[in-house]
Write an enzyme that holds these catalytic residues in place. Structure first.
Site, PDB file in Angstrom:
ATOM      1  N   GLU A   1       0.831  -1.218   0.000  1.00 45.52           N
ATOM      2  CA  GLU A   1       0.000   0.000   0.000  1.00 45.52           C
ATOM      3  C   GLU A   1       0.860   1.261   0.000  1.00 45.52           C
ATOM      4  O   GLU A   1       0.409   2.329   0.410  1.00 45.52           O
ATOM      5  CB  GLU A   1      -0.929   0.007   1.220  1.00 45.52           C
ATOM      6  CG  GLU A   1      -1.963  -1.106   1.171  1.00 45.52           C
ATOM      7  CD  GLU A   1      -2.880  -1.129   2.387  1.00 45.52           C
ATOM      8  OE1 GLU A   1      -2.841  -0.195   3.206  1.00 45.52           O
ATOM      9  OE2 GLU A   1      -3.654  -2.098   2.505  1.00 45.52           O
TER      10      GLU A   1
ATOM     11  N   LYS B   1     -15.824  -2.961   3.061  1.00 47.26           N
ATOM     12  CA  LYS B   1     -15.117  -3.161   1.790  1.00 47.26           C
ATOM     13  C   LYS B   1     -16.137  -3.719   0.810  1.00 47.26           C
ATOM     14  O   LYS B   1     -16.537  -4.889   0.943  1.00 47.26           O
ATOM     15  CB  LYS B   1     -13.983  -4.168   1.968  1.00 47.26           C
ATOM     16  CG  LYS B   1     -12.833  -3.710   2.857  1.00 47.26           C
ATOM     17  CD  LYS B   1     -11.909  -4.897   3.150  1.00 47.26           C
ATOM     18  CE  LYS B   1     -10.635  -4.478   3.854  1.00 47.26           C
ATOM     19  NZ  LYS B   1      -9.915  -5.668   4.404  1.00 47.26           N
TER      20      LYS B   1
ATOM     21  N   ARG C   1      -8.586  -1.912  -0.684  1.00 42.08           N
ATOM     22  CA  ARG C   1      -7.905  -3.186  -0.483  1.00 42.08           C
ATOM     23  C   ARG C   1      -6.407  -2.969  -0.704  1.00 42.08           C
ATOM     24  O   ARG C   1      -5.993  -1.951  -1.253  1.00 42.08           O
ATOM     25  CB  ARG C   1      -8.400  -4.249  -1.481  1.00 42.08           C
ATOM     26  CG  ARG C   1      -9.882  -4.536  -1.439  1.00 42.08           C
ATOM     27  CD  ARG C   1     -10.424  -4.875  -0.075  1.00 42.08           C
ATOM     28  NE  ARG C   1      -9.786  -5.984   0.626  1.00 42.08           N
ATOM     29  CZ  ARG C   1     -10.299  -7.205   0.755  1.00 42.08           C
ATOM     30  NH1 ARG C   1     -11.475  -7.477   0.197  1.00 42.08           N
ATOM     31  NH2 ARG C   1      -9.673  -8.136   1.448  1.00 42.08           N
TER      32      ARG C   1
END
Ligand code: 2PG
Ligand code: MG
Length: 400
Positions: A196, A327, A356
């Site tokens: 990320e 999500k 995600r």
């Protein structure tokens, strides 16, 4: 609005793994959405695909004639889609991308932004508040490779700035990313960027929390603004069998010991946000930690609740959580995601829209977060995929 055609193609996410992009054609044009994919997937998530991406595309093509000509006039008309396309057969990534594209087409036809289409169904008293962003600064667990043979066991070390303006909060998160880099470097612990685009490190969880806490303190005094910190333990990732197996440093903790350990960290580092501190089956330990820690930290369910209404209802009943991760592609159905958000609001559970770890530059969740007025959005700090959502929210903030 009538659907003229649906189609899909394979695209690649930020981890270079295949995912799906779904196109919906109407009289007004073509609308598309691509789906993200998780790495630390909850056991109770809807499968992402019908086997794999190619099989999902084929199945969607097969079902396409049944959708052709379908009239969609409001959000709840997604029921027509779900009576034909079942999330467990086609996969959550496909259904989510299809439904989001349909809503984009509908919003366009009504000359609205996607968030404007959604906020309309939120009731008269709904305000227009920007969510607070939650950004990953350091990462461990399944989101990173090893640095000098080591990595943190917790998955994410998060910064949560609380300035009044969303754009200021974005700036503070970016500053935190820079500050943490220097601090890790000084401790000889700086690794490469993680999935990320947070920092990987050979440092252990406690040292990461120390770096994060220092970063927060620096920012609070420099910016005169409240800055909270958090962790996503993603504990299911290292629970096996029946014990929490830490590697850095090596330790085996029973559920009771895990509870005491996490509780100690919350107090030592003044941690405001604790996601998935226990295995995804263990509603009871979530509740025990909540009771033990009192008001301060938010105890957050992600793998625990998996964006499914039955899991969320269980967490509610057993008083396991203060906040819930949403999500969309953990579920697939936007109708169910909306119901989950309504239910969370009704029972005063804090809502957190979330990306995600494998993302595309699609910014749909920014509109979902604002349109459905979630309290927070967890969507990272750096990199095109993460910034796309932040930029979209800054654009929305500017337009208000
Ligand atoms: C999480 C997410 C996002 P993943 O656990 O909260 O940070 O990770 O997408 O890998 O499930
Ligand atoms: Mg999580």
């Amino acid at each position: 609005m009538d659907i003229k055609e649906i189609s899909a193609k394979k695209v690649y996410d930020s981890r270079k793994e295949p995912t799906i992009c779904v196109f919906v054609k109407t009289e007004a044009g073509s609308f598309l959405t691509s789906s993200p994919s998780g790495k630390s997937k909850g056991k109770y998530e809807t499968p992402a695909f019908a086997g794999n991406v190619d099989e999902s595309i084929k199945l969607l093509e097969k079902l396409s004639p049944k959708i052709k000509g379908m009239r969609i006039e409001q959000f709840s008309d997604l029921e027509k889609i779900e009576s034909i396309i079942k999330k467990n057969e086609i996969g959550a990534n496909t259904l989510y991308a299809l439904e989001a594209s349909i809503l984009k087409a509908l919003a366009y036809e009504q000359r609205k932004q996607l968030w404007e289409l959604l906020i309309k169904d939120m009731g008269k008293n709904t305000g227009k508040r920007m969510p607070f962003p939650i950004g990953s600064i350091i990462e461990g667990g399944l989101h990173t490779r090893y640095t000098a043979g080591k990595r943190a066991d917790f998955q994410e070390f998060l910064i949560i700035p609380k300035a009044g303006k969303f754009s200021d909060n974005v700036e503070i998160m970016q500053k935190a990313h820079d500050l943490a880099k220097d601090k890790l470097k000084r401790r000889n612990g700086l690794g490469r960027l993680s999935d990320e685009n947070a920092w990987s490190t050979r440092l252990n969880d406690e040292s990461c929390l120390d770096v994060l806490n220092e970063t927060r303190n620096n920012l609070e005094s420099e910016k005169s603004v409240k800055v909270d910190i958090g962790i996503d333990v993603a504990a299911s990732g290292f629970y096996s069998p029946d014990i929490y197996q830490y590697k850095n440093p090596e330790m085996l903790l029973s559920s009771k010991e895990q509870l005491n350990y996490i509780h100690g960290l919350i107090n030592t580092f003044n941690v405001f946000y604790v996601e998935d501190p226990f295995n995804e089956e263990d509603f009871k330990s979530f509740k025990d930690l909540r009771e033990k820690s009192g008001e301060m930290p938010l105890i957050v369910g992600d793998d625990l609740t998996a964006s499914h209404i039955d899991r969320f209802a269980h967490a509610l009943k057993s008083k396991s959580i203060d906040a819930v991760i949403i999500k969309p592609n953990q579920n697939g159905s936007l109708l169910e995601i909306k119901k989950l958000i309504d239910m969370a609001k009704k029972y005063k559970i804090i809502t957190i829209m979330s990306h995600r770890s494998g993302e595309t530059t699609d910014s749909t969740i920014a509109d979902l977060a604002f349109g459905w007025q979630t309290d927070y959005i967890k969507t990272g700090v750096m990199g095109a995929e993460r910034e796309a959502k932040l930029k979209r929210l800054m654009e929305i903030e500017k337009s208000l």
